[in-house]
Each structure stands twice: as structure tokens, then as C-alpha cells.
Design a protein around this motif. Sequence first.
Motif, PDB file in Angstrom:
ATOM      1  N   ARG A 265       0.724  -1.115  -0.029  1.00 16.51           N
ATOM      2  CA  ARG A 265       0.026  -0.065   0.097  1.00 16.51           C
ATOM      3  C   ARG A 265       0.806   1.214   0.078  1.00 16.51           C
ATOM      4  O   ARG A 265       0.510   2.360  -0.568  1.00 16.51           O
ATOM      5  CB  ARG A 265      -1.029  -0.005   1.188  1.00 16.51           C
ATOM      6  CG  ARG A 265      -0.315   0.405   2.602  1.00 16.51           C
ATOM      7  CD  ARG A 265      -1.360   0.276   3.748  1.00 16.51           C
ATOM      8  NE  ARG A 265      -0.530   0.521   4.908  1.00 16.51           N
ATOM      9  CZ  ARG A 265      -1.492   0.391   6.255  1.00 16.51           C
ATOM     10  NH1 ARG A 265      -2.426  -0.505   6.229  1.00 16.51           N
ATOM     11  NH2 ARG A 265      -0.766   0.632   7.395  1.00 16.51           N
ATOM     12  N   LEU A 266       2.037   1.057   0.706  1.00 15.70           N
ATOM     13  CA  LEU A 266       2.935   2.208   0.600  1.00 15.70           C
ATOM     14  C   LEU A 266       3.600   2.599  -0.858  1.00 15.70           C
ATOM     15  O   LEU A 266       3.360   3.809  -1.259  1.00 15.70           O
ATOM     16  CB  LEU A 266       4.233   2.028   1.505  1.00 15.70           C
ATOM     17  CG  LEU A 266       5.327   3.148   1.647  1.00 15.70           C
ATOM     18  CD1 LEU A 266       4.617   4.545   1.880  1.00 15.70           C
ATOM     19  CD2 LEU A 266       6.481   2.576   2.516  1.00 15.70           C
ATOM     20  N   GLY A 267       3.587   1.544  -1.467  1.00 12.52           N
ATOM     21  CA  GLY A 267       4.163   1.808  -3.015  1.00 12.52           C
ATOM     22  C   GLY A 267       2.887   2.521  -3.723  1.00 12.52           C
ATOM     23  O   GLY A 267       3.071   3.168  -4.590  1.00 12.52           O
ATOM     24  N   GLU A 268       1.652   1.885  -3.596  1.00 13.83           N
ATOM     25  CA  GLU A 268       0.479   2.606  -4.372  1.00 13.83           C
ATOM     26  C   GLU A 268       0.531   3.967  -3.764  1.00 13.83           C
ATOM     27  O   GLU A 268       0.114   4.905  -4.831  1.00 13.83           O
ATOM     28  CB  GLU A 268      -0.506   1.958  -3.792  1.00 13.83           C
ATOM     29  CG  GLU A 268      -0.601   0.478  -4.388  1.00 13.83           C
ATOM     30  CD  GLU A 268      -2.076  -0.306  -4.066  1.00 13.83           C
ATOM     31  OE1 GLU A 268      -2.856   0.305  -3.632  1.00 13.83           O
ATOM     32  OE2 GLU A 268      -2.030  -1.479  -4.314  1.00 13.83           O
ATOM     33  N   LYS A 269       0.600   4.353  -2.557  1.00 11.58           N
ATOM     34  CA  LYS A 269       0.582   5.863  -2.314  1.00 11.58           C
ATOM     35  C   LYS A 269       1.647   6.556  -2.853  1.00 11.58           C
ATOM     36  O   LYS A 269       1.263   7.714  -3.362  1.00 11.58           O
ATOM     37  CB  LYS A 269       0.746   5.930  -0.621  1.00 11.58           C
ATOM     38  CG  LYS A 269      -0.641   5.126   0.015  1.00 11.58           C
ATOM     39  CD  LYS A 269      -0.298   5.255   1.501  1.00 11.58           C
ATOM     40  CE  LYS A 269      -1.407   4.469   2.268  1.00 11.58           C
ATOM     41  NZ  LYS A 269      -1.107   4.373   3.864  1.00 11.58           N
ATOM     42  N   LYS A 270       2.808   6.133  -2.961  1.00 12.83           N
ATOM     43  CA  LYS A 270       3.835   6.967  -3.588  1.00 12.83           C
ATOM     44  C   LYS A 270       3.685   7.137  -5.017  1.00 12.83           C
ATOM     45  O   LYS A 270       3.888   8.144  -5.579  1.00 12.83           O
ATOM     46  CB  LYS A 270       5.178   6.165  -3.169  1.00 12.83           C
ATOM     47  CG  LYS A 270       5.556   6.271  -1.917  1.00 12.83           C
ATOM     48  CD  LYS A 270       7.322   5.804  -1.392  1.00 12.83           C
ATOM     49  CE  LYS A 270       7.813   6.003  -0.314  1.00 12.83           C
ATOM     50  NZ  LYS A 270       9.032   5.521   0.067  1.00 12.83           N
ATOM     51  N   VAL A 271       3.095   6.263  -5.561  1.00 16.66           N
ATOM     52  CA  VAL A 271       2.573   6.514  -7.094  1.00 16.66           C
ATOM     53  C   VAL A 271       1.693   7.568  -7.208  1.00 16.66           C
ATOM     54  O   VAL A 271       1.925   8.470  -7.917  1.00 16.66           O
ATOM     55  CB  VAL A 271       2.183   5.245  -7.853  1.00 16.66           C
ATOM     56  CG1 VAL A 271       1.615   5.587  -9.056  1.00 16.66           C
ATOM     57  CG2 VAL A 271       3.070   4.109  -7.852  1.00 16.66           C
ATOM     58  N   LEU A 272       0.576   7.436  -6.117  1.00 18.77           N
ATOM     59  CA  LEU A 272      -0.434   8.407  -6.331  1.00 18.77           C
ATOM     60  C   LEU A 272       0.219   9.838  -5.982  1.00 18.77           C
ATOM     61  O   LEU A 272      -0.301  10.971  -6.606  1.00 18.77           O
ATOM     62  CB  LEU A 272      -1.646   8.227  -5.283  1.00 18.77           C
ATOM     63  CG  LEU A 272      -2.239   7.090  -5.667  1.00 18.77           C
ATOM     64  CD1 LEU A 272      -3.260   6.522  -4.295  1.00 18.77           C
ATOM     65  CD2 LEU A 272      -3.153   7.056  -6.949  1.00 18.77           C
ATOM     66  N   GLN A 273       1.042  10.025  -4.855  1.00 24.93           N
ATOM     67  CA  GLN A 273       1.656  11.175  -4.671  1.00 24.93           C
ATOM     68  C   GLN A 273       2.535  11.857  -5.747  1.00 24.93           C
ATOM     69  O   GLN A 273       2.475  12.972  -6.139  1.00 24.93           O
ATOM     70  CB  GLN A 273       2.429  10.960  -3.456  1.00 24.93           C
ATOM     71  CG  GLN A 273       2.979  12.153  -2.717  1.00 24.93           C
ATOM     72  CD  GLN A 273       2.204  13.453  -2.455  1.00 24.93           C
ATOM     73  OE1 GLN A 273       1.028  12.805  -1.837  1.00 24.93           O
ATOM     74  NE2 GLN A 273       2.277  14.442  -2.534  1.00 24.93           N
ATOM     75  N   TRP A 274       3.108  10.774  -6.660  1.00 22.03           N
ATOM     76  CA  TRP A 274       3.950  11.316  -7.829  1.00 22.03           C
ATOM     77  C   TRP A 274       2.758  11.961  -8.767  1.00 22.03           C
ATOM     78  O   TRP A 274       3.401  13.106  -9.324  1.00 22.03           O
ATOM     79  CB  TRP A 274       4.667  10.239  -8.005  1.00 22.03           C
ATOM     80  CG  TRP A 274       5.687  10.532  -9.521  1.00 22.03           C
ATOM     81  CD1 TRP A 274       6.765  10.912  -9.463  1.00 22.03           C
ATOM     82  CD2 TRP A 274       5.268  10.710 -11.029  1.00 22.03           C
ATOM     83  NE1 TRP A 274       7.335  11.329 -10.651  1.00 22.03           N
ATOM     84  CE2 TRP A 274       6.478  10.893 -11.490  1.00 22.03           C
ATOM     85  CE3 TRP A 274       3.956  10.373 -11.696  1.00 22.03           C
ATOM     86  CZ2 TRP A 274       6.392  11.246 -12.953  1.00 22.03           C
ATOM     87  CZ3 TRP A 274       4.060  10.501 -12.767  1.00 22.03           C
ATOM     88  CH2 TRP A 274       5.256  10.803 -13.701  1.00 22.03           C
ATOM     89  N   PHE A 275       1.696  11.413  -8.746  1.00 21.76           N
ATOM     90  CA  PHE A 275       0.884  12.065  -9.779  1.00 21.76           C
ATOM     91  C   PHE A 275       0.483  13.703  -9.429  1.00 21.76           C
ATOM     92  O   PHE A 275       0.169  14.258 -10.006  1.00 21.76           O
ATOM     93  CB  PHE A 275      -0.143  11.025 -10.215  1.00 21.76           C
ATOM     94  CG  PHE A 275       0.075  10.110 -11.130  1.00 21.76           C
ATOM     95  CD1 PHE A 275       0.174  10.676 -12.654  1.00 21.76           C
ATOM     96  CD2 PHE A 275       0.157   8.824 -11.120  1.00 21.76           C
ATOM     97  CE1 PHE A 275       0.556   9.672 -13.531  1.00 21.76           C
ATOM     98  CE2 PHE A 275       0.582   7.908 -11.811  1.00 21.76           C
ATOM     99  CZ  PHE A 275       0.822   8.343 -13.306  1.00 21.76           C
TER     100      PHE A 275
END
Length: 291
Positions: free
Chosen positions: A214-224
Amino acid sequence: FGISVNGVKTDGLVPYADMLNHKIPRETAWCYNDESQGFRITTVRPIGMGEEVFDSYGRKCNHRFFVNYGFALDDNHEDNEAVLTITMDDAEAVTPGSRKRHILEALFMSSVPEREFQVPANFEEKTQRMFGFCRVCSMTENQLLMLADERGAADALEGTGPVDIANEIKALEMIKKAARTALGEFSTGIESDEKLLKGEQYTDINERNCIVMRLGEKKVLQWFVEMSARAQEMLQLSFYSFRSKCMQSMYEDRAFDVYSQTVSRISVERSNDYYLPCNINLGVCSLITGL
């Protein structure tokens, strides 16, 4: 394992071979050998006695690693993905009976468009398709009619590149909003998950894998979120300021570099000092302008 036996593609269960752990870059290659009628694993580098032998499961996002293989990688930023739900909220498009809504429904062959995209934090094919969708949704009536006339409704979304600065800023706003909405659906933030991992505050390996995933998914979202805000700011600059910003940050974020190259054309078209061809990149701009 996906193998070929006597020229026929099939799948096979291979005991012991499936016990090899994952590692990138790969250290082994495998295939079914017709001559020996067996599964063969060959090393691609010297492996010393007592060393662990690894296989590569390929480049995948963590949720695929976790669901299919039962683990998640701490450092998988380039391949992690997250789901963004892009929703059309243009007042003209959501008003029943409006001309723009009618055009969009004809293009998409459905009601006011909403679509999910599972995308990584880069500007490769999946992300380009999402941007194309948002650009179409952000077009004016005339732009939509021209798009449908030029390419036909069935292909209207595929490969839709930057249109103009106003359109691109709207498309970026849709993506930023979708990423923020997705982040808001998590009960914990990035810092909270990082603290859990650092303090080893989990009960077992499966809980840890879930946190990593879930941390990986959040970092992708934060990147966008950050990428969209940064791009919106840059697109409002003059061409020269835009180019200067790109040069200052070059190689800091290669994914953003790719995006900058993609939208450089519409930034060039804003310049009043030079007439430049549309299909150029920043390197060519430098040669023409002498900057």
C-alpha cells in the motif's frame, strides 16, 4: 512456468524450480529442452559454491508480486502501480442535453465518461493512455468535433497528444484530483506507513508485505499529485522559462523529463519571439534559438 514443448506453447509445474527466490537483474535463464525432455535452468553469471541461486519473476507491481507469489519488494518504485478513477466534472459535459455531452457520449459510446486507469509513476504507455483520455475530456466542442472527424470515434482516444496549454492544464487538474481522491481513501498516510516499517511495528511477514504494497501505491499517487502541480506551474511560463526549468531539473526525475519533452511543443507555440516547427524536442529548440 510458460514453456514450449516440441513447438507447442503450454504451462508447466516444475517442483524445486519454483522454489527459487526472485531477483533483478536475473541470474538464471530457463526453458524446456526437447532433446533432454526436461526443464533446464542455466546460470547467466558465475555462481560460487554455497551461493543462493535466484530466478527473475519479471518486472511487476507489488500487488501482483504479493497476490501471485506472497511477497512485496521494498524498492519497486519504477514498477509499482496505482488505480486512478478519472471522472469528467466539466459543467458543460455533465449537463443533460448539452451539445458537449452529446459529442462525448457519441465518442465514448456511453454516458458521461468515467474510467479507471492502473498506472505506474512514469510516462509510458499506460500513463499516456490516461493522459489521452483526460485531454479528450478537456477539449472544447470544436476540438472534439475535429478529433472525431479526423480519426473517427473508435480511435478518438488512442494516442491523443497535447492539444494546447489550456487543455493540458485542465487534463492535469483531472489527474491531480483523481490522485488526491485515491490517496484520501487510505486510512493512513505515507509517513505513517514508513514509520511502521522502520519500527518493525507489524505482527508477521504478511502484514509487512501489505504495508509495503500500500505504501508503494501511495507513492505512485503522490507522484501524480506533485507531477501535475509542477507541470501546471511550468506550462504557464514563457517558452524560455519553461525550457530553463526543464534544463535545471533534467535527470532528477526521468519520468518528468519524458513528459516535458512531450509537452514542449505547446510551450513553444506560446513563444512570440521565434517561429518554430511543432514536432521538435528541447534539444532541437536549443539549436534553433541558440540558447
